[in-house]
Design a protein around this motif. Structure first.
Motif, mmCIF file in Angstrom:
data_model
loop_
_atom_site.group_PDB
_atom_site.id
_atom_site.type_symbol
_atom_site.label_atom_id
_atom_site.label_comp_id
_atom_site.label_asym_id
_atom_site.label_seq_id
_atom_site.Cartn_x
_atom_site.Cartn_y
_atom_site.Cartn_z
ATOM 1 N N VAL A 180 0.762 -1.350 -0.152
ATOM 2 C CA VAL A 180 0.036 0.033 -0.033
ATOM 3 C C VAL A 180 0.828 1.218 -0.058
ATOM 4 O O VAL A 180 0.582 2.127 -0.783
ATOM 5 C CB VAL A 180 -0.937 0.148 1.372
ATOM 6 C CG1 VAL A 180 -1.615 1.386 1.299
ATOM 7 C CG2 VAL A 180 -1.960 -1.120 1.065
ATOM 8 N N ALA A 181 1.783 1.289 0.836
ATOM 9 C CA ALA A 181 2.626 2.550 1.182
ATOM 10 C C ALA A 181 3.486 2.947 0.025
ATOM 11 O O ALA A 181 3.554 4.019 -0.159
ATOM 12 C CB ALA A 181 3.409 2.499 2.385
ATOM 13 N N VAL A 182 4.483 1.955 -0.487
ATOM 14 C CA VAL A 182 5.388 2.184 -1.433
ATOM 15 C C VAL A 182 4.838 2.755 -2.799
ATOM 16 O O VAL A 182 5.384 3.799 -3.176
ATOM 17 C CB VAL A 182 6.292 0.891 -1.693
ATOM 18 C CG1 VAL A 182 7.374 1.021 -2.756
ATOM 19 C CG2 VAL A 182 7.002 0.552 -0.355
ATOM 20 N N PRO A 183 3.827 2.109 -3.650
ATOM 21 C CA PRO A 183 3.263 2.622 -4.527
ATOM 22 C C PRO A 183 2.775 4.176 -4.465
ATOM 23 O O PRO A 183 2.944 5.012 -5.179
ATOM 24 C CB PRO A 183 2.239 1.516 -5.136
ATOM 25 C CG PRO A 183 2.497 0.404 -4.426
ATOM 26 C CD PRO A 183 3.164 0.746 -3.220
ATOM 27 N N LEU A 184 1.926 4.231 -3.344
ATOM 28 C CA LEU A 184 1.398 5.628 -3.007
ATOM 29 C C LEU A 184 2.497 6.774 -2.728
ATOM 30 O O LEU A 184 2.398 7.929 -3.523
ATOM 31 C CB LEU A 184 0.673 5.306 -1.554
ATOM 32 C CG LEU A 184 0.186 6.601 -1.144
ATOM 33 C CD1 LEU A 184 -0.932 7.192 -2.143
ATOM 34 C CD2 LEU A 184 -0.592 6.681 0.194
ATOM 35 N N PHE A 185 3.617 6.369 -2.292
ATOM 36 C CA PHE A 185 4.666 7.154 -1.871
ATOM 37 C C PHE A 185 5.204 7.354 -3.143
ATOM 38 O O PHE A 185 5.511 8.637 -3.352
ATOM 39 C CB PHE A 185 5.568 6.892 -0.974
ATOM 40 C CG PHE A 185 5.212 7.318 0.415
ATOM 41 C CD1 PHE A 185 5.981 8.268 1.506
ATOM 42 C CD2 PHE A 185 4.143 6.746 1.137
ATOM 43 C CE1 PHE A 185 5.513 8.713 2.788
ATOM 44 C CE2 PHE A 185 3.452 7.213 2.534
ATOM 45 C CZ PHE A 185 4.465 7.937 3.051
ATOM 46 N N LYS A 186 5.533 6.551 -3.933
ATOM 47 C CA LYS A 186 6.152 6.885 -5.274
ATOM 48 C C LYS A 186 5.419 7.713 -6.345
ATOM 49 O O LYS A 186 5.510 8.445 -7.139
ATOM 50 C CB LYS A 186 6.489 5.367 -5.962
ATOM 51 C CG LYS A 186 7.616 4.710 -5.206
ATOM 52 C CD LYS A 186 8.321 3.600 -6.124
ATOM 53 C CE LYS A 186 9.126 4.127 -7.211
ATOM 54 N NZ LYS A 186 9.916 3.197 -7.903
ATOM 55 N N LEU A 222 7.522 10.888 -3.422
ATOM 56 C CA LEU A 222 8.346 10.872 -2.142
ATOM 57 C C LEU A 222 9.547 9.654 -2.367
ATOM 58 O O LEU A 222 10.160 9.644 -1.268
ATOM 59 C CB LEU A 222 7.546 10.885 -0.972
ATOM 60 C CG LEU A 222 6.583 12.374 -0.938
ATOM 61 C CD1 LEU A 222 5.732 11.917 0.529
ATOM 62 C CD2 LEU A 222 7.642 13.374 -0.694
ATOM 63 N N GLY A 223 9.377 8.751 -2.980
ATOM 64 C CA GLY A 223 10.362 7.683 -3.143
ATOM 65 C C GLY A 223 9.668 6.453 -2.071
ATOM 66 O O GLY A 223 9.108 6.578 -1.543
ATOM 67 N N SER A 224 10.219 5.354 -2.816
ATOM 68 C CA SER A 224 10.022 3.977 -2.231
ATOM 69 C C SER A 224 10.681 3.811 -0.726
ATOM 70 O O SER A 224 10.070 3.189 -0.064
ATOM 71 C CB SER A 224 10.637 3.019 -2.998
ATOM 72 O OG SER A 224 12.048 3.008 -3.276
ATOM 73 N N VAL A 225 11.939 4.619 -0.580
ATOM 74 C CA VAL A 225 12.514 4.363 0.802
ATOM 75 C C VAL A 225 11.573 4.919 1.870
ATOM 76 O O VAL A 225 11.106 4.403 3.101
ATOM 77 C CB VAL A 225 13.732 5.090 0.907
ATOM 78 C CG1 VAL A 225 14.411 5.054 2.175
ATOM 79 C CG2 VAL A 225 14.825 4.460 0.004
ATOM 80 N N LEU A 226 10.936 6.113 1.621
ATOM 81 C CA LEU A 226 10.355 7.047 2.506
ATOM 82 C C LEU A 226 8.889 6.093 2.660
ATOM 83 O O LEU A 226 8.162 6.101 3.863
ATOM 84 C CB LEU A 226 9.941 8.278 2.183
ATOM 85 C CG LEU A 226 9.602 9.257 3.111
ATOM 86 C CD1 LEU A 226 10.387 9.257 4.410
ATOM 87 C CD2 LEU A 226 9.204 10.710 2.537
ATOM 88 N N GLY A 227 8.350 5.372 1.798
ATOM 89 C CA GLY A 227 7.397 4.772 1.795
ATOM 90 C C GLY A 227 7.507 3.701 2.891
ATOM 91 O O GLY A 227 6.394 3.007 3.696
ATOM 92 N N TYR A 228 8.548 2.829 2.640
ATOM 93 C CA TYR A 228 8.850 1.876 3.700
ATOM 94 C C TYR A 228 9.142 2.119 4.943
ATOM 95 O O TYR A 228 8.411 1.516 5.923
ATOM 96 C CB TYR A 228 10.028 1.127 3.341
ATOM 97 C CG TYR A 228 10.197 0.154 1.968
ATOM 98 C CD1 TYR A 228 9.119 -0.964 2.357
ATOM 99 C CD2 TYR A 228 10.660 0.359 1.029
ATOM 100 C CE1 TYR A 228 9.283 -1.918 1.212
ATOM 101 C CE2 TYR A 228 10.702 -0.500 -0.146
ATOM 102 C CZ TYR A 228 9.867 -1.700 -0.043
ATOM 103 O OH TYR A 228 9.826 -2.548 -1.180
ATOM 104 N N LEU A 229 9.607 3.255 5.350
ATOM 105 C CA LEU A 229 9.701 3.733 6.642
ATOM 106 C C LEU A 229 8.363 4.213 7.128
ATOM 107 O O LEU A 229 8.205 3.981 8.319
ATOM 108 C CB LEU A 229 10.723 5.142 6.613
ATOM 109 C CG LEU A 229 12.268 4.842 6.227
ATOM 110 C CD1 LEU A 229 12.893 6.200 6.035
ATOM 111 C CD2 LEU A 229 12.764 4.026 7.190
ATOM 112 N N ALA A 230 7.656 4.950 6.438
ATOM 113 C CA ALA A 230 6.126 5.165 6.867
ATOM 114 C C ALA A 230 5.329 4.049 6.999
ATOM 115 O O ALA A 230 4.482 4.082 8.134
ATOM 116 C CB ALA A 230 5.505 6.224 5.911
ATOM 117 N N ALA A 231 5.490 3.132 6.159
ATOM 118 C CA ALA A 231 4.658 1.891 6.682
ATOM 119 C C ALA A 231 4.976 1.158 7.849
ATOM 120 O O ALA A 231 4.335 0.618 8.480
ATOM 121 C CB ALA A 231 4.877 1.012 5.349
#
Length: 599
Positions: free
Chosen positions: A22-28, A32-41
């Protein structure tokens, strides 16, 4: 009970995968990039979010294997000769950056009121940049193989090596054990000897055993065993280095370097890639979970000030060192932005310092929060830099512009088509000049193909004349961009009317455009001939004779030529009708199906 435990474990696995999906595609999607997506998740499902996980350190312990596998894949791309060519950057640039950053960050920590020993540990933990984040960001923008990317990789490698002496220093500055009966720590010479023995064992195995090992397994033709063997090599190398007191990531990197010349290199990379990506994502999830919001809330002023002060100081140091090493302003600023955070090895150093009683639990919690926040901020800072910072000028290192060339054939664009198209000319003994405007393509052609390629934009008249276009009898336009190909073809036609111009067309519409604008003598659609060959082989596979298949292909070519001529003349509707007729009748023209549209 066992079923309940299994269901609970499965819920955690589903939660991890669901949060990432959910988070990684949304952040990309929002840039905002995949790294920030993983961190937020990770933050959302961790102990300070929805509390689906209560022990992020357990996740991090497993997820560190993602960093290990990432370094193995990078090692596969680093041939020993190439790594040797980077030795000055690894030990020169790396040591200078670590020394300057370590000194100034220690002074910053002292300014916050910490004792010297605590300040040193905090500073050196922050000096160790996040290999996972930097490599991920470099990989996403395709800069790992570029010179600026190679400099960052070199510094990261030195920092991985630095963890070993830092752990020894922590043991040296630790206060005496309270228990007089405690077992004496091993001597420093013993630690060094064990590390060297582990390193020598790994190198010896890589040189004399690994290729034979994979050759035997390949002959067994068991696909799953090859995958297991790839994992065994990566994890075995990491374990060997860990037993020797060295970095697991460094062990995996060395294993990759030792296998970089192997014939099994691409197979190994393909086997490791799915595990690498999944575990690296798991690592970022674990980092997000480990952000203790309670500690941040209690000490938010100290932590926020620490993050800003340490990141700003480290970025300034990195920029100054880069400029001292004669990097451009934009290149130095880019390096400072990417490497201004703390890294995953800081957690290792802080844990060792806590166990040795150099720092206490409060300092450990605060510094862990500082490092995690710096890692979380990095993608945002990089995004801001990309939008508002200066653009990085393309590195011309190892690249030469075309000047006063004399050749009978000029090739513009040296990608996969240009490389193949030029072989016949070379085999015939004709003189050849090649230009390209991608500096990485030029360096790769020189390093791996032994081909001299010059830098230049084939659409500029001055570059064409410098490349010898006025003397060329044939000019091949092989660039992988239809707009650029059209522009270059028109420029070549205007500047060199005497030369035969052959242009690679992206598709049929592009070919029609080139013919209509009189930009080429010969247009070659890049997929047409290969598709015809595939269709020919497919007919043979279905039982057709060579004569039957050849006759059908000839009819299809004739039909395609007729359709192409109609489209050039502007009658696209009749061209489509011819195509439909050909598809229905296997290339044989049916006058009834096209009579009305033609009329």
């Amino acid at each position: 009970m066992a079923v309940e435990g299994s269901a609970g474990d499965l819920i955690k696995v589903v939660s991890l995968l669901g949060a990432a999906v959910v988070a990684v595609p949304l952040f990309k999607k929002i840039g905002l990039g995949s790294v920030l997506g993983y961190l937020a998740a990770g933050l959302a499902i961790g102990p300070f979010g929805f509390k689906l996980f209560t022990d992020p350190q357990a996740i991090l312990h497993v997820a560190e294997l993602g960093v290990v596998m990432f370094l193995f894949v990078i090692g596969l791309e680093m041939r020993p000769s190439h790594l040797w060519s980077l030795r000055k950057q690894i030990f020169g640039l790396g040591s200078l950056q670590c020394l300057v950053c370590g000194l100034l960050l220690t002074l910053v920590s002292i300014g916050f009121g910490f004792p010297l020993a605590v300040s040193f540990v905090c500073a050196m933990g922050f000096v160790l940049t996040s290999t996972a984040i930097v490599m991920q960001l470099l990989g996403e923008r395709g800069d790992i193989a570029a010179p600026r990317g190679q400099r960052m990789v070199s510094i990261l490698l030195f920092e991985d090596l630095l963890i070993v002496p830092l752990l020894a220093i922590v043991a040296f500055i630790a206060p005496p054990a309270l228990d007089a009966s405690a077992v004496a720590a091993p001597s420093r010479w013993g630690v060094i000897g064990l590390a060297l023995a582990s390193l020598a064992t790994l190198v010896a195995a890589g040189i004399w055993l690994l290729n034979s090992f994979f050759r035997v397994l390949a002959n067994a033709k068991a696909r799953e065993v090859m995958t297991a063997a790839a994992l065994l090599v990566v994890l075995g190398a990491a374990l060997l280095m860990q037993l020797g007191g060295l970095s697991m990531a460094m062990g995996a990197f060395l294993a990759g370097v030792l296998l970089s010349e192997s014939t099994f290199r691409h197979q190994l990379e393909a086997d490791i890639e799915p595990f690498r990506g999944l575990l690296l994502g798991l690592f970022f999830l674990g980092v997000g979970m480990s952000l203790d919001l309670a500690v941040v809330g209690r000490n938010w002023q100290l932590i926020v000030a620490g993050v800003l002060a340490l990141m700003a100081t480290k970025a300034a140091c990195i920029y100054a060192v880069a400029r001292l090493a004669k990097s451009s302003h934009a290149d130095a600023l880019d390096r400072a932005v990417l490497m201004a955070q703390g890294g995953e090895f800081a957690f290792v150093l802080f844990s060792a310092a806590l166990g040795a009683r150099v720092i206490d639990a409060t300092v450990n919690a605060n510094m862990t929060a500082v490092v995690v926040l710096s890692m979380a901020l990095t993608p945002l800072v990089v995004l801001a830099h990309q939008r508002w910072g200066p653009r990085i000028a393309e590195s011309m290192e190892g690249v030469e512009a075309a000047q006063n060339q004399q050749a009978s054939v000029l090739v513009i664009g040296f990608g996969r088509v240009g490389q193949i198209a030029s072989q016949g000319v070379v085999a015939r003994g004709a003189s050849l000049t090649v230009i390209d405007n991608d500096t990485q393509v030029i360096r790769d052609a020189q390093n791996y193909l032994g081909f001299k390629v010059y830098y230049g934009d084939g659409g500029r008249s001055d570059v064409l004349h410098a490349a010898g276009a006025h003397n060329a009898t044939a000019i091949l336009v092989c660039v992988n961009d239809k707009d650029a190909a059209t522009r270059i073809a028109q420029s070549v036609r205007a500047e060199c009317p005497h030369a035969r111009v052959l242009v690679r067309a992206y598709d049929r519409q592009h070919a029609v455009e080139l013919v209509k604008t009189d930009g080429a003598d010969t247009v070659i659609r890049e997929t047409f001939e290969s598709a015809m060959k595939m269709g020919y082989e497919a007919m043979l596979a279905t039982g057709a004779t060579v004569e039957e298949a050849g006759a059908v292909i000839s009819d299809l070519r004739r039909l395609d030529d007729e359709r192409f001529d109609l489209e050039v003349a502007g009658d696209a509707f009749a061209g489509r009708a011819l195509l439909q007729a050909g598809l229905r009748n296997g290339g044989k023209r049916d006058e009834r199906s096209v009579q009305a549209p033609v009329a």
